[in-house]
Design an enzyme around this catalytic site. Structure first.
Site, short mmCIF file in Angstrom:
data_model
loop_
_atom_site.label_atom_id
_atom_site.label_comp_id
_atom_site.label_asym_id
_atom_site.label_seq_id
_atom_site.Cartn_x
_atom_site.Cartn_y
_atom_site.Cartn_z
N PRO A 99 0.92 -1.25 0.08
CG PRO A 99 -0.54 -1.65 1.61
CD PRO A 99 0.60 -2.03 1.21
CB VAL A 100 0.83 4.17 -2.23
CG1 VAL A 100 1.50 5.54 -2.40
CG2 VAL A 100 1.10 3.11 -3.45
CB ALA A 102 0.28 2.42 4.11
N GLY A 103 3.30 3.88 5.27
CA GLY A 103 4.41 3.75 6.17
C GLY A 103 4.98 2.19 6.08
N GLY A 105 6.90 1.57 3.32
CA GLY A 105 8.16 1.84 2.38
C GLY A 105 7.82 1.55 1.07
CB SER A 106 4.87 1.69 -1.15
OG SER A 106 4.63 2.14 -2.70
CB ALA A 108 12.35 2.77 -0.18
CG ASP A 150 11.38 4.26 4.67
OD1 ASP A 150 11.66 4.13 5.91
OD2 ASP A 150 10.38 4.69 4.19
C1 MEV Z 1 9.63 7.01 7.23
O1 MEV Z 1 9.28 5.61 6.78
C2 MEV Z 1 10.24 6.99 8.55
C3 MEV Z 1 10.53 8.33 8.94
O2 MEV Z 1 11.04 8.37 10.00
C4 MEV Z 1 11.09 9.43 7.92
C5 MEV Z 1 12.69 9.01 7.67
O3 MEV Z 1 13.06 8.63 8.31
O4 MEV Z 1 13.22 9.74 6.70
C6 MEV Z 1 9.02 9.13 9.19
#
Ligand code: MEV
Length: 294
Positions: A99-100, A102-103, A105-106, A108, A150
């Site tokens: 999922p984009v 959504a945390g 890492g889509s 990267a 990421d």
């Molecule tokens: C994003 O996956 C993680 C953050 O800490 C941003 C980053 O580390 O660049 C929110």
């Protein structure tokens, strides 16, 4: 034809504070992947490259593309890095079930998959360090100051204890970590969440440095627990990290509700993972207890 893939990622501890030099811990999610394929194009002119992804709603020709586009950017950066000038027309297709926004890492992951597939087409196997650097360049287009966690965890596909601009430390998970992920359904770009934290930090650096220090201390403790292979206490550290993520303004009502529901259902700890303001809640549970009724 060349094919390559890259995993999604989960940040267990330390997101956001990692942008400000504190440690963070992330793991790859090897079963959730982005895939890229490079093949001869049936129609284009020699040297032209078309990039197509239904999942990411993209269809563009590289020579016409804006380098703000992340898919065009990673293709161009990889060609330049390898000094590869294909003499045929190529079709780069990308499929991703990650999922984009959504945390997970889509961005990267898609970058690393594409860079690997193009390198394979040029006859190279891209070392993780190079895949990571190329994906980092693309991350920089999208948020001014990414920590690099990421692209690193995704390119190395190993758990990492990560401190910005320090030598990378990878480690093995010595026990089974049972995690439940729950989707808030909210999608927020990393850039937006990171910019918000930056603005609040600029308004109150001493308060935010204290909060980042506390997150950093929790992360360092979690690293010791993870290295020991006995995960007692890890859940409590996650929940403490979540409280601090709330204090720096990156939780959301839905993330809080899902964390509470997980704890009520017997989880050992719960927190958001990644940029926050939405995306996924992660709960640590006993083996076999993955039922959460929100
Ligand atoms: C994003 O996956 C993680 C953050 O800490 C941003 C980053 O580390 O660049 C929110």
């Amino acid at each position: 034809m060349s094919e390559a893939s890259a995993a999604a990622k989960l940040i267990l501890f330390g997101e956001h504070a990692v942008v400000f030099g504190r440690p963070a811990i992330a793991i790859p999610l090897p079963n959730l992947r982005a895939h890229a394929r490079v093949q001869p194009h049936p129609a284009g002119q020699p040297g032209q490259i078309e990039i197509v992804s239904e999942d990411l709603h993209t269809r563009l020709w590289l020579h016409e593309a804006d380098m703000d586009d992340p898919l065009a950017a990673i293709v161009q950066l990889t060609l330049d890095n390898l000094a590869f000038r294909p003499d045929k027309a190529l079709l780069v297709s990308v499929q991703s079930s990650i999922p984009v926004a959504a945390g997970l890492g889509s961005g990267a992951s898609v970058s690393v998959a594409i860079a690997r597939a193009i390198a394979a087409t040029a006859g190279f196997e891209l070392p993780p360090q190079d895949a990571s650097s190329l994906a980092f360049e693309v991350e920089r287009i999208h948020h001014g100051s990414p920590s690099g966690i990421d692209n690193t965890v995704i390119a190395y596909e190993q758990p990492v204890y990560f401190i910005r601009d320090h030598v990378l430390e990878t480690f093995e998970l010595r026990g089974v970590l049972n995690l439940v992920l729950a989707d808030t359904g909210e999608r927020v770009k990393t850039a937006q969440a990171v910019a918000g934290v930056h603005a609040r930090y600029d308004a109150n650096p001493s308060e935010y440095n204290k909060l980042f220090d506390q997150i950093g201390a929790i992360t360092a403790e979690a690293h010791q627990v993870l290295m020991s292979g006995n995960y007692d206490g890890l859940g409590a550290l996650m929940s403490r990290n979540q409280v601090l993520l709330g204090s720096i303004g990156v939780s959301s009502a839905r993330l809080d509700a899902l964390s509470k529901a997980a704890m009520k259902a017997g989880a050992q700890g719960a927190k958001l993972s990644g940029a926050g303001l939405g995306g996924y809640m992660m709960a640590m549970v006993e083996k076999g207890n993955s039922e959460v009724d929100p």
